[in-house]
Design an enzyme around this catalytic site. Structure first.
Site, PDB file in Angstrom:
ATOM      1  N   ASP A  67      44.907  26.847  26.840  1.00  0.00           N
ATOM      2  CA  ASP A  67      45.804  27.449  27.841  1.00  0.00           C
ATOM      3  C   ASP A  67      46.992  26.543  28.150  1.00  0.00           C
ATOM      4  OD1 ASP A  67      44.265  25.517  29.124  1.00  0.00           O
ATOM      5  OD2 ASP A  67      43.106  26.961  30.286  1.00  0.00           O
ATOM      6  N   ASP A 136      34.525  28.471  39.647  1.00  0.00           N
ATOM      7  CA  ASP A 136      34.310  29.922  39.747  1.00  0.00           C
ATOM      8  C   ASP A 136      33.776  30.504  38.433  1.00  0.00           C
ATOM      9  OD1 ASP A 136      36.528  29.826  38.105  1.00  0.00           O
ATOM     10  OD2 ASP A 136      37.864  30.946  39.445  1.00  0.00           O
ATOM     11  N   HIS A 138      35.131  30.049  35.415  1.00  0.00           N
ATOM     12  CA  HIS A 138      36.120  30.387  34.384  1.00  0.00           C
ATOM     13  C   HIS A 138      35.993  29.489  33.160  1.00  0.00           C
ATOM     14  CE1 HIS A 138      39.347  27.659  36.465  1.00  0.00           C
ATOM     15  NE2 HIS A 138      38.764  26.978  35.515  1.00  0.00           N
ATOM     16  N   GLU A 143      39.746  34.045  34.791  1.00  0.00           N
ATOM     17  CA  GLU A 143      39.206  34.039  36.152  1.00  0.00           C
ATOM     18  C   GLU A 143      38.231  35.208  36.351  1.00  0.00           C
ATOM     19  OE1 GLU A 143      39.676  31.483  37.732  1.00  0.00           O
ATOM     20  OE2 GLU A 143      41.761  30.840  37.888  1.00  0.00           O
TER      21      GLU A 143
HETATM   22  P1  PGA Z   1      37.817  20.219  35.307  1.00  0.00           P
HETATM   23  O1  PGA Z   1      38.263  21.720  35.061  1.00  0.00           O
HETATM   24  O2  PGA Z   1      37.455  19.692  33.948  1.00  0.00           O
HETATM   25  O3  PGA Z   1      39.046  19.524  35.831  1.00  0.00           O
HETATM   26  O4  PGA Z   1      36.678  20.248  36.245  1.00  0.00           O
HETATM   27  C1  PGA Z   1      37.430  22.536  34.315  1.00  0.00           C
HETATM   28  C2  PGA Z   1      38.023  23.924  34.223  1.00  0.00           C
HETATM   29  O5  PGA Z   1      38.675  24.353  35.186  1.00  0.00           O
HETATM   30  O6  PGA Z   1      37.816  24.580  33.190  1.00  0.00           O
END
Ligand code: PGA
Length: 241
Positions: A67, A136, A138, A143
């Protein structure tokens, strides 16, 4: 699903790096899918060490990132392009063109998503996709939703994600509200998946995603249906299983 529960973060990092290095040793021209965020950072440092020690070469590998924020120029300190070149691609001495990310500055974002999807397809799809997981549930920036997304698309970030990413920006208003992300379909077309998480704050979502129902409300849960998915956790992230 294959589970690897490690005693601590260091072991979790080494396990992830070993899986990625083994993939490239077995198939030097692998197509790798990479992720940003705090989760993969230590794994990237380990891969750089393995490369510098002459254990593995990434010279023939190609990569696609999950992304990119919409509207951040590539030289913005928080762009995912910059994150990947600073933390992995430059230390691995990647050539321009070896690594691809979606272009969040494209005039026509829909056309850019279609182009990215075609690039992945013409590379023969992704051999090994590395994933973190959001609080959450994702994966990429997919999302919680009513349906699973298929292909690369423009996603509006959840408020919870904006809050989580706020720590990298001076103010909450500066956090981009939209991003380009591989779809759940794009991710599921990868031959192998490596999802990793550490820390007690990920324990609830790990249980929800992999011990609960498959639902687009917790996007990562779809990985229960993937034929070759390995989940690497430290003991804290695994503590509610
Ligand atoms: P993080 O993010 O590695 O900073 O916890 C993970 C994500 O949002 O996929």
């Amino acid at each position: 699903m294959h589970w690897i529960v490690c005693p601590d973060r260091q072991a979790q990092t080494k396990a992830c790096a070993a899986i990625i290095a083994a993939q490239v040793l077995q198939k030097p021209d692998s197509v790798l899918g990479f992720a940003t965020g705090s989760t993969p950072l230590a794994t990237y440092r380990e891969l750089i060490d393995l490369k510098r020690a002459g254990v593995v070469s990434f010279e023939l590998a190609r990569t696609f990132n999950l992304d990119e924020y919409v509207g951040l120029p590539i030289d913005h300190p928080q762009s995912y392009y910059r994150f990947m070149w600073d933390n992995l691609f430059a230390p691995l001495e990647f050539r321009p063109g070896q690594a691809q990310l979606p272009n969040g500055m494209a005039d026509d974002l829909g056309a850019e998503c279609a182009r990215y999807e075609r690039e992945i397809e013409s590379a023969g799809f992704i051999d090994l996709q590395l994933l973190g997981i959001g609080h959450d549930g994702h994966i990429g920036f997919n999302e919680p939703a009513d349906v699973f997304s298929k292909d690369t698309h423009v996603e509006t970030l959840a408020e919870r994600t904006i809050d989580a990413n706020r720590r990298f920006f001076a103010t909450r208003d500066e956090v981009p509200r939209t991003a380009l992300t591989m779809g759940v379909g794009t991710i599921m077309r990868s031959r192998r998946i490596l999802l990793t998480a550490f820390g007690a704050d990920k324990a609830d979502v790990i249980r929800e995603a992999f011990c609960g129902p498959v639902t687009p409300r917790v996007t990562a849960s779809i990985l229960q249906f993937h034929a070759d998915c390995t989940i690497v956790l430290d003991s804290e992230a695994a503590s509610k299983l």
